[in-house]
Design a protein around this motif. Structure first.
Motif, PDB file in Angstrom:
ATOM      1  N   MET A  92       0.998  -1.186  -0.125  1.00  0.00           N
ATOM      2  CA  MET A  92       0.111   0.027  -0.018  1.00  0.00           C
ATOM      3  C   MET A  92       0.978   1.015  -0.041  1.00  0.00           C
ATOM      4  O   MET A  92       1.831   1.278   0.716  1.00  0.00           O
ATOM      5  CB  MET A  92      -0.908   0.020   1.257  1.00  0.00           C
ATOM      6  N   PRO A  93       0.486   2.155  -0.887  1.00  0.00           N
ATOM      7  CA  PRO A  93       1.481   3.460  -0.824  1.00  0.00           C
ATOM      8  C   PRO A  93       1.501   4.009   0.703  1.00  0.00           C
ATOM      9  O   PRO A  93       0.166   4.167   1.098  1.00  0.00           O
ATOM     10  CB  PRO A  93       0.788   4.271  -1.837  1.00  0.00           C
ATOM     11  N   ASP A 101      10.004  13.552 -13.544  1.00  0.00           N
ATOM     12  CA  ASP A 101       8.754  14.174 -13.456  1.00  0.00           C
ATOM     13  C   ASP A 101       7.654  13.089 -13.530  1.00  0.00           C
ATOM     14  O   ASP A 101       6.410  13.234 -13.225  1.00  0.00           O
ATOM     15  CB  ASP A 101       8.600  14.767 -14.926  1.00  0.00           C
ATOM     16  N   ASP A 102       7.934  11.685 -13.526  1.00  0.00           N
ATOM     17  CA  ASP A 102       6.853  10.578 -13.546  1.00  0.00           C
ATOM     18  C   ASP A 102       7.572   9.481 -13.102  1.00  0.00           C
ATOM     19  O   ASP A 102       8.215   8.752 -13.792  1.00  0.00           O
ATOM     20  CB  ASP A 102       6.314  10.291 -14.723  1.00  0.00           C
ATOM     21  N   THR A 103       7.439   8.859 -11.473  1.00  0.00           N
ATOM     22  CA  THR A 103       8.329   7.870 -10.969  1.00  0.00           C
ATOM     23  C   THR A 103       7.775   6.390 -11.580  1.00  0.00           C
ATOM     24  O   THR A 103       8.356   5.658 -11.657  1.00  0.00           O
ATOM     25  CB  THR A 103       8.002   7.817  -9.512  1.00  0.00           C
ATOM     26  N   ALA A 104       6.820   6.544 -12.407  1.00  0.00           N
ATOM     27  CA  ALA A 104       5.934   5.357 -12.804  1.00  0.00           C
ATOM     28  C   ALA A 104       6.907   5.054 -14.277  1.00  0.00           C
ATOM     29  O   ALA A 104       6.635   3.877 -14.856  1.00  0.00           O
ATOM     30  CB  ALA A 104       4.772   5.461 -12.965  1.00  0.00           C
ATOM     31  N   ALA A 105       7.637   5.964 -14.870  1.00  0.00           N
ATOM     32  CA  ALA A 105       8.034   5.976 -16.332  1.00  0.00           C
ATOM     33  C   ALA A 105       9.511   6.548 -16.337  1.00  0.00           C
ATOM     34  O   ALA A 105       9.755   7.361 -17.015  1.00  0.00           O
ATOM     35  CB  ALA A 105       7.358   6.699 -17.191  1.00  0.00           C
ATOM     36  N   GLU A 106      10.193   6.292 -15.275  1.00  0.00           N
ATOM     37  CA  GLU A 106      11.934   6.843 -15.132  1.00  0.00           C
ATOM     38  C   GLU A 106      12.568   5.830 -15.543  1.00  0.00           C
ATOM     39  O   GLU A 106      12.646   4.781 -15.050  1.00  0.00           O
ATOM     40  CB  GLU A 106      11.716   7.356 -13.762  1.00  0.00           C
ATOM     41  N   ASP A 107      13.592   6.286 -16.371  1.00  0.00           N
ATOM     42  CA  ASP A 107      14.359   5.051 -16.823  1.00  0.00           C
ATOM     43  C   ASP A 107      16.228   5.562 -16.573  1.00  0.00           C
ATOM     44  O   ASP A 107      16.928   4.683 -16.523  1.00  0.00           O
ATOM     45  CB  ASP A 107      14.252   5.145 -18.315  1.00  0.00           C
ATOM     46  N   ILE A 108      16.263   6.843 -15.894  1.00  0.00           N
ATOM     47  CA  ILE A 108      17.474   7.326 -15.585  1.00  0.00           C
ATOM     48  C   ILE A 108      17.919   6.877 -14.283  1.00  0.00           C
ATOM     49  O   ILE A 108      19.025   6.154 -13.742  1.00  0.00           O
ATOM     50  CB  ILE A 108      17.878   8.728 -15.879  1.00  0.00           C
ATOM     51  N   TYR A 109      16.698   7.042 -13.250  1.00  0.00           N
ATOM     52  CA  TYR A 109      16.867   6.527 -11.878  1.00  0.00           C
ATOM     53  C   TYR A 109      15.886   5.515 -11.419  1.00  0.00           C
ATOM     54  O   TYR A 109      14.923   5.829 -10.817  1.00  0.00           O
ATOM     55  CB  TYR A 109      16.603   7.779 -10.934  1.00  0.00           C
ATOM     56  N   ALA A 112      10.144   5.527  -4.660  1.00  0.00           N
ATOM     57  CA  ALA A 112       9.251   6.247  -4.368  1.00  0.00           C
ATOM     58  C   ALA A 112       7.778   6.222  -4.769  1.00  0.00           C
ATOM     59  O   ALA A 112       6.837   6.590  -4.027  1.00  0.00           O
ATOM     60  CB  ALA A 112       9.796   7.813  -5.347  1.00  0.00           C
ATOM     61  N   ALA A 113       7.617   5.465  -5.931  1.00  0.00           N
ATOM     62  CA  ALA A 113       6.215   5.179  -6.437  1.00  0.00           C
ATOM     63  C   ALA A 113       5.492   4.352  -5.605  1.00  0.00           C
ATOM     64  O   ALA A 113       4.257   4.553  -5.305  1.00  0.00           O
ATOM     65  CB  ALA A 113       6.419   4.496  -7.815  1.00  0.00           C
ATOM     66  N   ARG A 114       6.389   3.433  -4.929  1.00  0.00           N
ATOM     67  CA  ARG A 114       5.737   2.570  -3.817  1.00  0.00           C
ATOM     68  C   ARG A 114       5.090   3.417  -2.609  1.00  0.00           C
ATOM     69  O   ARG A 114       4.234   2.941  -1.874  1.00  0.00           O
ATOM     70  CB  ARG A 114       6.542   1.685  -3.259  1.00  0.00           C
ATOM     71  N   GLN A 115       5.584   4.433  -2.498  1.00  0.00           N
ATOM     72  CA  GLN A 115       5.408   5.409  -1.282  1.00  0.00           C
ATOM     73  C   GLN A 115       4.321   6.567  -1.544  1.00  0.00           C
ATOM     74  O   GLN A 115       3.886   7.387  -0.963  1.00  0.00           O
ATOM     75  CB  GLN A 115       6.643   5.871  -0.580  1.00  0.00           C
ATOM     76  N   GLY A 116       3.899   6.439  -2.928  1.00  0.00           N
ATOM     77  CA  GLY A 116       2.708   7.520  -3.345  1.00  0.00           C
ATOM     78  C   GLY A 116       3.364   8.565  -4.014  1.00  0.00           C
ATOM     79  O   GLY A 116       2.770   9.633  -4.318  1.00  0.00           O
ATOM     80  N   VAL A 117       4.927   8.717  -3.927  1.00  0.00           N
ATOM     81  CA  VAL A 117       5.522  10.080  -4.709  1.00  0.00           C
ATOM     82  C   VAL A 117       5.143   9.985  -6.294  1.00  0.00           C
ATOM     83  O   VAL A 117       5.644   8.765  -6.948  1.00  0.00           O
ATOM     84  CB  VAL A 117       6.863  10.043  -4.265  1.00  0.00           C
ATOM     85  N   ARG A 118       4.923  10.985  -6.762  1.00  0.00           N
ATOM     86  CA  ARG A 118       4.555  10.794  -8.383  1.00  0.00           C
ATOM     87  C   ARG A 118       5.832  11.743  -9.053  1.00  0.00           C
ATOM     88  O   ARG A 118       6.012  11.325 -10.154  1.00  0.00           O
ATOM     89  CB  ARG A 118       3.238  11.733  -8.513  1.00  0.00           C
TER      90      ARG A 118
END
Length: 242
Positions: A1-2, A102-110, A117-123
């Motif tokens: 859960m986020p 800008d989008d933790t769901a589609a980040e390829d450098i990090y 971050a995405a699992r914690q709800g950070v976008r």
């Protein structure tokens, strides 16, 4: 859960010029450095539109730590980056760059940081290096839970604020620093110089911009699971050996 952001009281709102002026009024030697850093984090949250959690990263030699933060989640995400020695906040502090996710769901450098971050709800997140000429390297990190990332105006305010914060922190650090701390921070400054040299090499060989060269370095660092500084040093050394 986020994980939901920490519950907070009504948010303080400060106009950017008021925040800049407050930092300028801090008197060296009268306000402890930790209090200065805490106020930097609070004012960032108050004057940067869209900021939802903020932390301040400081580098001392090869060691990074979150010297102040407005919420536990920001500190937790920072610490995950410090453990590996790389990530947006570390890379921004070392290089002086603006590093955006800008989008933790589609980040390829990090990708590792973004997944955590995405699992914690950070976008989204933005880290800005504080432009310090000596002694201390650091950066300000902004995290968002909302769908939209910080807009360009907000990022520009954050960059200007980081400049004022750098002066305040550098002045207090100069006042309170010891010879041992000075030696450690010299190592950090050397790291930034190597990164700048490597960027120059990449710009010449890849015919790219400074931002693209930095992104190339960051990608190599993530893929190799090695510190940005070490990747940069290898590039500089290879060039010098030709």
């Amino acid at each position: 859960m986020p994980q939901d952001p920490d519950p907070t009281p009504a948010r303080e709102t400060v106009e950017p010029q008021e925040a800049f002026a407050e930092l300028g009024r801090l008197v060296v030697g009268e306000t402890p450095l930790q209090q200065v850093l805490a106020r930097v984090a609070e004012l960032t949250l108050a004057c940067v539109p869209g900021a939802e959690e903020v932390s301040v990263t400081l580098l001392e030699g090869e060691k990074a730590h979150s010297a102040a933060f407005t919420g536990k989640l920001a500190a937790t995400l920072d610490e995950r980056q410090y453990e590996g020695g790389f990530g947006p906040c570390v890379d921004a502090a070392q290089s002086g760059q603006v590093v955006r996710v800008d989008d933790t769901a589609a980040e390829d450098i990090y990708p590792d940081f973004a997944a955590t971050a995405a699992r914690q709800g950070v976008r989204s997140a933005v880290s800005v290096g504080m432009p310090m000429p000596q002694r201390v390297l650091g950066g300000i990190n902004v995290y968002r839970f909302d769908e939209d990332p910080l807009d360009e105006d907000a990022v520009q305010i954050l960059q200007v604020f980081a400049g004022y914060a750098a002066v305040a922190v550098a002045n207090h650090s100069l006042y309170a620093s010891s010879m041992a701390l000075s030696a450690n921070l010299q190592v950090a400054m050397q790291s930034r110089a190597v990164i700048e040299q490597a960027k120059g090499v990449l710009m010449a060989t890849l015919h790219c911009t400074a931002d693209e060269a930095f992104a190339h370095l960051a990608t190599q660092s993530q893929h190799a699971n090695r510190k940005l500084r070490d990747i940069a040093a290898e590039i500089v050394a290879r060039t010098a050996g030709r």
